[in-house]
Design a protein around this motif. Structure first.
Motif, PDB file in Angstrom:
ATOM      1  N   GLU A  65      91.918  55.977 -15.860  1.00  0.00           N
ATOM      2  CA  GLU A  65      90.629  56.596 -16.431  1.00  0.00           C
ATOM      3  C   GLU A  65      90.344  57.584 -15.120  1.00  0.00           C
ATOM      4  OE1 GLU A  65      88.947  56.411 -20.256  1.00  0.00           O
ATOM      5  OE2 GLU A  65      90.667  55.631 -21.249  1.00  0.00           O
ATOM      6  N   VAL A  66      89.798  56.831 -15.010  1.00  0.00           N
ATOM      7  CA  VAL A  66      89.644  56.850 -13.494  1.00  0.00           C
ATOM      8  C   VAL A  66      89.741  57.937 -13.225  1.00  0.00           C
ATOM      9  CG1 VAL A  66      87.935  57.113 -11.607  1.00  0.00           C
ATOM     10  CG2 VAL A  66      87.011  55.491 -13.401  1.00  0.00           C
ATOM     11  N   GLN A  67      91.069  57.522 -12.463  1.00  0.00           N
ATOM     12  CA  GLN A  67      91.792  57.732 -11.612  1.00  0.00           C
ATOM     13  C   GLN A  67      92.913  59.284 -11.864  1.00  0.00           C
ATOM     14  OE1 GLN A  67      92.992  57.585  -8.260  1.00  0.00           O
ATOM     15  NE2 GLN A  67      93.510  59.130  -8.345  1.00  0.00           N
ATOM     16  N   ARG A  68      93.061  59.512 -13.902  1.00  0.00           N
ATOM     17  CA  ARG A  68      92.989  60.634 -13.907  1.00  0.00           C
ATOM     18  C   ARG A  68      92.159  61.420 -14.185  1.00  0.00           C
ATOM     19  NH1 ARG A  68      93.869  62.100 -19.852  1.00  0.00           N
ATOM     20  NH2 ARG A  68      92.584  60.072 -20.435  1.00  0.00           N
ATOM     21  N   MET A  69      91.107  61.317 -14.250  1.00  0.00           N
ATOM     22  CA  MET A  69      89.961  62.053 -13.853  1.00  0.00           C
ATOM     23  C   MET A  69      89.542  62.746 -13.112  1.00  0.00           C
ATOM     24  SD  MET A  69      85.850  61.247 -14.719  1.00  0.00           S
ATOM     25  CE  MET A  69      85.673  60.820 -12.728  1.00  0.00           C
ATOM     26  N   VAL A  70      89.618  61.759 -11.320  1.00  0.00           N
ATOM     27  CA  VAL A  70      89.638  62.162 -10.179  1.00  0.00           C
ATOM     28  C   VAL A  70      90.963  63.599 -10.567  1.00  0.00           C
ATOM     29  CG1 VAL A  70      89.630  61.401  -7.621  1.00  0.00           C
ATOM     30  CG2 VAL A  70      88.461  60.669  -9.665  1.00  0.00           C
ATOM     31  N   ASN A  71      92.549  63.186 -10.363  1.00  0.00           N
ATOM     32  CA  ASN A  71      93.437  64.439 -10.305  1.00  0.00           C
ATOM     33  C   ASN A  71      93.096  64.776 -10.741  1.00  0.00           C
ATOM     34  OD1 ASN A  71      94.591  61.996  -8.967  1.00  0.00           O
ATOM     35  ND2 ASN A  71      95.704  61.363 -11.002  1.00  0.00           N
ATOM     36  N   THR A  72      92.424  65.497 -11.923  1.00  0.00           N
ATOM     37  CA  THR A  72      92.253  66.721 -12.635  1.00  0.00           C
ATOM     38  C   THR A  72      91.424  66.881 -12.584  1.00  0.00           C
ATOM     39  OG1 THR A  72      93.348  65.557 -14.982  1.00  0.00           O
ATOM     40  CG2 THR A  72      91.309  67.828 -15.735  1.00  0.00           C
ATOM     41  N   ALA A  73      90.678  67.050 -11.784  1.00  0.00           N
ATOM     42  CA  ALA A  73      89.707  67.436 -10.345  1.00  0.00           C
ATOM     43  C   ALA A  73      89.782  67.866  -9.585  1.00  0.00           C
ATOM     44  CB  ALA A  73      88.294  66.488 -10.892  1.00  0.00           C
ATOM     45  N   MET A  74      90.669  67.834  -8.906  1.00  0.00           N
ATOM     46  CA  MET A  74      91.426  68.065  -7.557  1.00  0.00           C
ATOM     47  C   MET A  74      92.461  69.202  -7.882  1.00  0.00           C
ATOM     48  SD  MET A  74      90.032  66.678  -4.818  1.00  0.00           S
ATOM     49  CE  MET A  74      91.161  66.645  -3.866  1.00  0.00           C
ATOM     50  N   GLU A  75      93.285  68.700  -8.914  1.00  0.00           N
ATOM     51  CA  GLU A  75      93.974  69.916 -10.022  1.00  0.00           C
ATOM     52  C   GLU A  75      93.196  71.423 -10.550  1.00  0.00           C
ATOM     53  OE1 GLU A  75      96.134  67.504 -12.842  1.00  0.00           O
ATOM     54  OE2 GLU A  75      97.237  66.867 -11.411  1.00  0.00           O
ATOM     55  N   THR A  76      92.684  71.444 -10.484  1.00  0.00           N
ATOM     56  CA  THR A  76      91.563  72.582 -10.793  1.00  0.00           C
ATOM     57  C   THR A  76      90.842  73.200  -9.767  1.00  0.00           C
ATOM     58  OG1 THR A  76      91.552  70.846 -13.338  1.00  0.00           O
ATOM     59  CG2 THR A  76      89.859  72.699 -12.649  1.00  0.00           C
ATOM     60  N   PHE A  77      90.154  72.445  -9.342  1.00  0.00           N
ATOM     61  CA  PHE A  77      89.364  72.690  -7.953  1.00  0.00           C
ATOM     62  C   PHE A  77      89.001  72.770  -6.532  1.00  0.00           C
ATOM     63  CE2 PHE A  77      86.342  72.189 -11.641  1.00  0.00           C
ATOM     64  CZ  PHE A  77      85.974  72.883 -11.734  1.00  0.00           C
ATOM     65  N   GLY A  78      90.819  71.542  -6.296  1.00  0.00           N
ATOM     66  CA  GLY A  78      91.020  71.630  -4.657  1.00  0.00           C
ATOM     67  C   GLY A  78      90.375  70.843  -3.742  1.00  0.00           C
ATOM     68  N   ARG A  79      89.030  70.184  -4.499  1.00  0.00           N
ATOM     69  CA  ARG A  79      88.389  69.066  -3.875  1.00  0.00           C
ATOM     70  C   ARG A  79      87.199  68.602  -4.753  1.00  0.00           C
ATOM     71  NH1 ARG A  79      86.841  71.614   1.108  1.00  0.00           N
ATOM     72  NH2 ARG A  79      85.108  70.023   1.849  1.00  0.00           N
TER      73      ARG A  79
END
Length: 203
Positions: A65-79
């Motif tokens: 779930e943490v990895q999914r959270m980080v992936n979503t943040a990266m997909e949305t904002f790029g960093r």
């Protein structure tokens, strides 16, 4: 004095019921962060707190779930420039050390300790490959990770051994300063910010 906060912040434990933690996320937004991810154990809590920012429900003790959270943040904002790990659970029933409940202690360990570790690992993997940013003639690097704990980490309080060994707490203004370029030389230290709660004068 401007803090030059203009990157993307990921704040765990920032649900509507977590007033100080939520304030950290809102303060990033107020200081000019390009994006703020409000992450919390409960989806509704994160959604209400985030309003127009990015919200995400995540259990930090679950690596996927943490990895999914980080992936979503990266997909949305790029960093992810600022990772504030403040998710934590509280004592439901105070007990002396000799009567401490193993089940509750494990709940604290899973969320407050392993949850923080899971967030650090997932975010660091992205920050390691992120473009270095420089502001104010000072290299900021690839990002900032701040782990928050309560003053009970420094002072033992009776009947809350779970809290003393694992819990988080924070003050938004100090968090913002620690994340900004002006504090880029501050590394690997613990700042005690408690309004003097742990200050004791012995006569």
């Amino acid at each position: 004095m401007t803090l030059l906060i203009d990157g993307v912040a990921l704040v765990t434990g920032a649900g509507k019921s977590q007033r100080i933690k939520r304030e950290c996320a809102l303060t990033f937004a107020a200081e000019g962060a390009r994006g703020v991810v409000f992450a919390d154990l409960g989806h509704d809590a994160a959604l209400v707190a985030a309003q127009k920012s990015e919200e995400f429900a995540s259990h930090p003790q679950k690596p996927h779930e943490v990895q999914r959270m980080v992936n979503t943040a990266m997909e949305t904002f790029g960093r992810i420039d600022y990772n504030i790990n403040s998710a934590g659970v509280g004592v439901q029933k105070g007990l002396p050390v000799e009567d401490a409940d193993h089940v509750e202690m494990n709940r604290f360990w899973q969320v407050n300790v392993l949850g923080t570790l899971n967030c650090i690992k997932a975010v660091m993997k992205e920050q390691d490959i992120t473009t270095i940013v420089s502001r104010c003639r000072r290299e900021v690097g690839r990002g900032v990770i701040i782990n928050l704990r309560s003053c009970n980490s420094y002072v033992a309080t009776p009947n809350i051994v779970q809290d003393t060994t694992t819990k988080h707490a924070e003050i938004a203004d100090v968090v913002l300063f620690m994340a900004c370029p002006r504090a880029s030389y501050v590394t690997g230290v613990g700042w005690l910010v408690d309004g003097g709660a742990t200050f004791v004068v012995v006569r």
